[in-house]
Design an enzyme around this catalytic site. Sequence first.
Site, PDB file in Angstrom:
ATOM      1  N   LYS A   1       9.159   3.125   7.928  1.00 23.92           N
ATOM      2  CA  LYS A   1       7.489   2.161   8.500  1.00 23.92           C
ATOM      3  C   LYS A   1       7.658   1.877   7.228  1.00 23.92           C
ATOM      4  O   LYS A   1       6.450   0.502   7.307  1.00 23.92           O
ATOM      5  CB  LYS A   1       6.816   3.824   7.998  1.00 23.92           C
ATOM      6  CG  LYS A   1       5.329   3.124   8.221  1.00 23.92           C
ATOM      7  CD  LYS A   1       4.869   1.912   8.838  1.00 23.92           C
ATOM      8  CE  LYS A   1       3.102   2.093   8.895  1.00 23.92           C
ATOM      9  NZ  LYS A   1       2.460   0.803   9.826  1.00 23.92           N
TER      10      LYS A   1
ATOM     11  N   LYS B   1      -1.075   0.376  -0.474  1.00 26.12           N
ATOM     12  CA  LYS B   1      -0.705   1.308  -0.601  1.00 26.12           C
ATOM     13  C   LYS B   1       0.540   1.393   0.185  1.00 26.12           C
ATOM     14  O   LYS B   1       1.504   1.633  -0.529  1.00 26.12           O
ATOM     15  CB  LYS B   1      -1.735   2.511   0.091  1.00 26.12           C
ATOM     16  CG  LYS B   1      -0.770   3.632   0.065  1.00 26.12           C
ATOM     17  CD  LYS B   1      -1.178   4.294   1.347  1.00 26.12           C
ATOM     18  CE  LYS B   1      -1.383   3.875   3.113  1.00 26.12           C
ATOM     19  NZ  LYS B   1      -1.465   4.669   3.775  1.00 26.12           N
TER      20      LYS B   1
HETATM   21  P1  NAD Z   1      -9.268   4.447   8.687  1.00 29.07           P
HETATM   22  O1  NAD Z   1      -9.241   5.237   7.338  1.00 29.07           O
HETATM   23  O2  NAD Z   1      -9.602   3.745   9.739  1.00 29.07           O
HETATM   24  O3  NAD Z   1      -9.264   6.311   9.222  1.00 29.07           O
HETATM   25  C1  NAD Z   1      -8.338   7.071   8.428  1.00 29.07           C
HETATM   26  C2  NAD Z   1      -9.332   7.894   9.013  1.00 29.07           C
HETATM   27  O4  NAD Z   1      -9.573   9.261   8.327  1.00 29.07           O
HETATM   28  C3  NAD Z   1     -11.200   7.869   8.885  1.00 29.07           C
HETATM   29  O5  NAD Z   1     -12.207   8.184   9.638  1.00 29.07           O
HETATM   30  C4  NAD Z   1     -12.232   8.826   7.855  1.00 29.07           C
HETATM   31  O6  NAD Z   1     -13.064   9.544   7.579  1.00 29.07           O
HETATM   32  C5  NAD Z   1     -10.331  10.491   7.925  1.00 29.07           C
HETATM   33  N1  NAD Z   1     -10.465  11.209   6.708  1.00 29.07           N
HETATM   34  C6  NAD Z   1     -10.413  10.959   5.540  1.00 29.07           C
HETATM   35  N2  NAD Z   1     -10.611  11.821   5.173  1.00 29.07           N
HETATM   36  C7  NAD Z   1     -10.450  12.670   5.800  1.00 29.07           C
HETATM   37  C8  NAD Z   1     -10.090  14.474   5.476  1.00 29.07           C
HETATM   38  N3  NAD Z   1     -10.595  14.673   4.430  1.00 29.07           N
HETATM   39  N4  NAD Z   1     -11.034  15.114   6.827  1.00 29.07           N
HETATM   40  C9  NAD Z   1     -10.819  14.260   8.163  1.00 29.07           C
HETATM   41  N5  NAD Z   1     -10.720  13.307   8.140  1.00 29.07           N
HETATM   42  C10 NAD Z   1     -10.661  12.352   7.385  1.00 29.07           C
HETATM   43  O7  NAD Z   1      -7.864   4.540   8.857  1.00 29.07           O
HETATM   44  P2  NAD Z   1      -6.011   3.213  10.353  1.00 29.07           P
HETATM   45  O8  NAD Z   1      -5.476   2.413   9.607  1.00 29.07           O
HETATM   46  O9  NAD Z   1      -6.356   4.401  11.036  1.00 29.07           O
HETATM   47  O10 NAD Z   1      -5.191   4.503   9.043  1.00 29.07           O
HETATM   48  C11 NAD Z   1      -4.501   5.732   9.210  1.00 29.07           C
HETATM   49  C12 NAD Z   1      -3.113   5.405   8.744  1.00 29.07           C
HETATM   50  O11 NAD Z   1      -2.430   4.887   9.446  1.00 29.07           O
HETATM   51  C13 NAD Z   1      -3.537   5.322   7.409  1.00 29.07           C
HETATM   52  O12 NAD Z   1      -1.942   6.257   6.832  1.00 29.07           O
HETATM   53  C14 NAD Z   1      -2.466   3.734   7.815  1.00 29.07           C
HETATM   54  O13 NAD Z   1      -1.827   3.593   6.899  1.00 29.07           O
HETATM   55  C15 NAD Z   1      -1.441   3.959   8.745  1.00 29.07           C
HETATM   56  N6  NAD Z   1      -1.496   2.988  10.006  1.00 29.07           N
HETATM   57  C16 NAD Z   1      -2.306   1.949  10.158  1.00 29.07           C
HETATM   58  C17 NAD Z   1      -2.498   0.424  10.874  1.00 29.07           C
HETATM   59  C18 NAD Z   1      -3.601  -0.455  11.047  1.00 29.07           C
HETATM   60  O14 NAD Z   1      -2.873  -0.892  11.748  1.00 29.07           O
HETATM   61  N7  NAD Z   1      -4.894   0.126  10.681  1.00 29.07           N
HETATM   62  C19 NAD Z   1      -2.046   0.648  11.650  1.00 29.07           C
HETATM   63  C20 NAD Z   1       0.127   1.696  11.681  1.00 29.07           C
HETATM   64  C21 NAD Z   1      -0.713   2.594  10.589  1.00 29.07           C
END
Ligand code: NAD
Length: 300
Positions: A172, A241
């Site tokens: 990834k 990150k």
């Molecule tokens: P985001 O910030 O939109 O979602 C993360 C969620 O986790 C939030 O709703 C937040 O409230 C919740 N959260 C944080 N701490 C928490 C806790 N202690 N307990 C419960 N909930 C908690 O992020 P995202 O864009 O959905 O990304 C999520 C993961 O997927 C990341 O690791 C990111 O790098 C990866 N990712 C993102 C994308 C993208 O295009 N957005 C694509 C592939 C992978």
Amino acid sequence: MSQETYGFIGLGNMGGPMSGRLLAAGYKVAVYDRDEAALARVVGKGGIRCASALEVANTATTIFLSLPDGPIVQHVVAGPEGVAGGKAVTCVVDLSTIGPRAAIAAFKSLAERNIAYVDCPVSGGVGGAERGTVAVMVACPRERYETLSPVLKNFGPLFYMGVEAGLGQTMKLANNLLSAAAVAITSEAMAMGVKAGLDPEVMLDVINAGSGRNSATMEKFPKAVITGTFNIGFAAKLAYKDVRLCVEESESLGVPMMVGSAVREMLVVTNAVYGKDADYTDVARLLETWGGVPIRKRVK
Ligand code: NAD
């Protein structure tokens, strides 16, 4: 359809639509997010509301995580009210991008409680999460991969990366380095061309028919840069990150990343200038400012 109750913790940009796909396919899913609005959205689609990660782990046998970074995954897994204390959970499938070291740490914390950890990052953005087309990179023993495949296929095509936790993350990070490099270098090429007098829409058409084509020219620029919306749905701080983790891993393996380091610095500046809510595509706004040229659709 199995009557097993699944769990989903982290219902943001990716976890919201991915948990929604499981619910739409008829799975029972216990859900938790510390953000009430994110939780309410998925409860509105049929998710079973939980008040903590521990409550999810007392209800569900297999739990998906989609959380921002490694320290948060470790906290949700092994911290107070964490998944590791749950009575029902036997397997945690981590869809987050956290790098190989954090994946190995989570694997070890859960192994102490006889809970399996599946390193399972995804790629393909919010649109892919909604459509069920993200690439799913799975590292765990083969048998578990076969068992999980029917449910994982709801997210997108599956790729088996190997037995050891961390291999999915390494894959990834390599992918996201390329994605971030594409955003940075496309911003430079587009700012140069538009300032010289080219139409940005025509530039994208030509690049996408030619050899410069990449994920930024095909999706991010048409949707979120030339429209001026800068809202592709991936936070610049999360992209930073990923590239930081990638460059660190590469250095520890003795593989220099000179271009990767430059891409990382572009994301540092984007975060410094546009703040904690900056979008990935705000990198292009930097080039607009530095080049003194808007990279926007022309009014015709
Ligand atoms: P985001 O910030 O939109 O979602 C993360 C969620 O986790 C939030 O709703 C937040 O409230 C919740 N959260 C944080 N701490 C928490 C806790 N202690 N307990 C419960 N909930 C908690 O992020 P995202 O864009 O959905 O990304 C999520 C993961 O997927 C990341 O690791 C990111 O790098 C990866 N990712 C993102 C994308 C993208 O295009 N957005 C694509 C592939 C992978």
